[in-house]
Design a protein around this motif. Structure first.
Motif, short mmCIF file in Angstrom:
data_model
loop_
_atom_site.label_atom_id
_atom_site.label_comp_id
_atom_site.label_asym_id
_atom_site.label_seq_id
_atom_site.Cartn_x
_atom_site.Cartn_y
_atom_site.Cartn_z
N ARG A 1 -50.32 26.68 -26.40
CA ARG A 1 -50.68 27.38 -24.96
C ARG A 1 -50.44 27.14 -23.73
NH1 ARG A 1 -56.70 27.21 -24.20
NH2 ARG A 1 -56.65 28.56 -22.76
N PHE A 2 -49.06 27.96 -23.49
CA PHE A 2 -48.48 27.76 -22.23
C PHE A 2 -48.95 28.66 -20.87
CE2 PHE A 2 -45.51 26.58 -24.97
CZ PHE A 2 -45.35 25.00 -24.85
N LEU A 3 -49.35 28.41 -19.76
CA LEU A 3 -49.98 29.10 -18.58
C LEU A 3 -48.84 29.22 -18.27
CD1 LEU A 3 -51.91 30.86 -17.80
CD2 LEU A 3 -53.23 28.62 -16.81
N TYR A 4 -48.11 30.40 -17.32
CA TYR A 4 -47.59 31.03 -15.86
C TYR A 4 -48.53 31.48 -14.84
CZ TYR A 4 -43.44 31.70 -19.23
OH TYR A 4 -42.74 30.72 -20.67
N THR A 5 -48.10 30.30 -14.09
CA THR A 5 -49.49 31.34 -13.14
C THR A 5 -48.55 31.57 -11.98
OG1 THR A 5 -50.24 29.55 -13.46
CG2 THR A 5 -51.30 30.64 -11.23
N ARG A 6 -48.15 32.81 -11.20
CA ARG A 6 -47.37 33.17 -9.89
C ARG A 6 -47.39 32.05 -8.91
NH1 ARG A 6 -43.36 36.22 -9.25
NH2 ARG A 6 -44.30 38.20 -10.40
N GLU A 7 -46.56 31.84 -8.02
CA GLU A 7 -46.28 30.88 -6.93
C GLU A 7 -45.02 31.49 -6.22
OE1 GLU A 7 -45.37 27.09 -7.83
OE2 GLU A 7 -47.61 26.41 -8.40
N GLY A 8 -45.69 32.12 -4.93
CA GLY A 8 -45.12 33.11 -4.26
C GLY A 8 -43.58 34.01 -5.66
N GLU A 9 -42.74 33.77 -4.75
CA GLU A 9 -41.73 34.81 -5.74
C GLU A 9 -41.24 34.30 -6.96
OE1 GLU A 9 -40.39 37.70 -5.23
OE2 GLU A 9 -42.20 37.52 -2.96
N GLY A 10 -42.08 33.25 -7.17
CA GLY A 10 -41.52 32.16 -8.92
C GLY A 10 -42.83 31.96 -8.98
N TRP A 11 -42.86 31.19 -11.01
CA TRP A 11 -43.96 31.08 -11.67
C TRP A 11 -43.87 29.38 -11.51
CZ3 TRP A 11 -47.06 35.30 -13.83
CH2 TRP A 11 -46.77 36.26 -13.22
N ALA A 12 -45.15 29.01 -12.01
CA ALA A 12 -45.36 28.22 -12.49
C ALA A 12 -45.88 27.65 -13.83
CB ALA A 12 -46.34 26.91 -11.75
N VAL A 13 -45.24 26.90 -14.56
CA VAL A 13 -45.66 27.04 -15.47
C VAL A 13 -46.30 25.61 -16.32
CG1 VAL A 13 -43.59 26.33 -17.18
CG2 VAL A 13 -45.47 27.39 -18.31
N GLU A 14 -47.02 25.82 -16.98
CA GLU A 14 -48.07 24.52 -17.82
C GLU A 14 -48.36 24.45 -19.14
OE1 GLU A 14 -51.42 23.10 -15.33
OE2 GLU A 14 -51.69 25.39 -15.61
N ARG A 15 -49.09 23.56 -19.71
CA ARG A 15 -48.87 23.41 -20.85
C ARG A 15 -51.08 23.59 -21.22
NH1 ARG A 15 -47.32 22.37 -26.69
NH2 ARG A 15 -45.16 22.07 -25.54
N PRO B 1 -41.64 26.38 -23.45
CA PRO B 1 -42.24 27.74 -22.37
C PRO B 1 -40.49 28.20 -21.82
CG PRO B 1 -42.21 26.21 -21.20
CD PRO B 1 -42.79 25.16 -22.35
N PHE B 2 -40.71 29.59 -21.61
CA PHE B 2 -39.22 29.75 -21.36
C PHE B 2 -39.30 29.57 -19.78
CE2 PHE B 2 -37.42 33.45 -24.00
CZ PHE B 2 -38.23 33.43 -25.28
N ASP B 3 -38.30 30.25 -19.17
CA ASP B 3 -38.33 29.73 -17.67
C ASP B 3 -38.97 30.81 -16.71
OD1 ASP B 3 -36.24 27.85 -17.75
OD2 ASP B 3 -34.56 28.71 -17.34
N GLU B 4 -38.90 31.87 -17.02
CA GLU B 4 -39.37 32.82 -16.79
C GLU B 4 -40.71 33.56 -17.56
OE1 GLU B 4 -38.97 36.88 -16.78
OE2 GLU B 4 -39.85 37.13 -14.79
N PRO B 5 -41.80 34.35 -17.17
CA PRO B 5 -42.88 35.24 -18.23
C PRO B 5 -42.24 36.33 -18.78
CG PRO B 5 -43.22 34.88 -16.20
CD PRO B 5 -42.46 34.27 -16.10
N PHE B 6 -41.64 36.79 -18.09
CA PHE B 6 -41.37 37.98 -18.28
C PHE B 6 -39.94 37.96 -19.45
CE2 PHE B 6 -42.36 39.68 -14.23
CZ PHE B 6 -44.08 40.68 -15.22
N ASP B 7 -39.11 37.50 -19.36
CA ASP B 7 -38.25 36.87 -21.02
C ASP B 7 -39.15 36.59 -22.04
OD1 ASP B 7 -35.84 37.71 -19.41
OD2 ASP B 7 -35.47 35.17 -18.63
#
Length: 195
Positions: A178-192, A4-10
Motif C-alpha cells: 500500500r502506498f499513500l500519496y497525500t497532497r502537499e501544496g503543489e506536490g505530493w508526499a508519499v508513504e508506505r 511508488p512513482f514520483d507522481e500519483p497521476f503517472d
C-alpha cells in the motif's frame, strides 16, 4: 509494485493502461461515493472519462442523486478495483464542475442514442413505467430528428481533485503493498502503509 512513482497521476495512468489490457469489462469503472448535506453517504458505479486538469473526470445528469449530493457537499471518494491485476486505487478529494466547453465536447462524442437518453431521462426520480421512458425517448428523437443534439442544461461533468490517492496491491497472506500519496501544496508526499 515495490516502489511508488514520483507522481500519483503517472502511477495511475500506468496501472490504468495495464487494466485496459487485462480487465474483461469496463476497466474505467469506478465506485463514486458522495454524501448529502446531512452527511448521509451514497455509492454507485460510474465510468472514468479522463484524467485531466489535475483530477478524475466523469459525466452525469446534474439533477441526479449524485448531482444533488455534490451540489450540497462537493467532496467525493472513488475506488477502482481491477480483479485481473489484484489491484485497487482509492481517491479522496474535492469536486469541481468541468467547464462548459469540456462538457460540450464530451457530450458531442457520445452515441446519438445516449445523447437523446440524456434529454429523456429524469435520472434518479420516480418513473411510472418503462413505457413512459420510451415515450420520452421517442419525443426527443422526433424533436431533434437527424439534426444536432445540444447538451441538456442539466447534464455536465465533474472533476474529483484528489487530496489523497492510495494504491493497493494484493499479496500473499494479506501482506499487501500500500502506498499513500497525500497532497502537499503543489506536490505530493508519499508513504508506505501497513497492510
Amino acid at each position: 509494485m515495490t516502489q511508488p512513482f514520483d507522481e500519483p497521476f503517472d502511477h495511475f495512468r500506468a496501472w490504468l493502461a495495464e487494466a485496459e489490457a487485462s480487465e474483461p469489462n469496463n476497466p474505467t469503472a469506478m465506485s463514486l461515493a458522495t454524501a448529502d448535506a446531512q452527511g448521509r453517504p451514497s455509492c454507485r458505479m460510474v465510468l472514468l472519462k479522463g484524467v485531466e486538469g489535475g483530477g478524475f473526470v466523469f459525466y452525469t445528469n446534474t439533477e441526479s442523486h449524485k448531482g444533488r449530493d455534490l451540489a450540497a457537499n462537493p467532496r467525493a471518494a472513488l475506488c477502482f478495483h481491477w480483479k485481473s491485476l489484484d489491484r485497487q486505487v482509492r481517491v479522496e478529494g474535492t469536486v469541481e464542475p468541468v467547464t462548459a466547453t469540456e462538457a460540450d465536447a464530451y457530450f458531442a462524442s457520445r452515441a446519438r442514442g445516449s445523447r437523446i437518453g440524456a434529454w429523456a431521462s429524469q435520472q434518479s426520480r420516480p418513473l411510472a413505467d418503462r413505457r413512459t421512458l420510451k415515450r420520452a425517448v421517442a419525443h426527443y428523437g422526433f424533436r431533434f430528428g437527424v439534426g444536432e443534439i445540444p447538451r441538456p442544461p442539466h447534464w455536465s461533468g465533474y472533476r474529483v481533485l484528489p487530496e489523497r490517492i492510495e494504491f493497493w496491491t494484493d499479496r500473499a497472506f494479506r501482506l499487501h503493498d500500500r502506498f499513500l500519496y497525500t497532497r502537499e501544496g503543489e506536490g505530493w508526499a508519499v508513504e508506505r502503509l501497513y497492510p
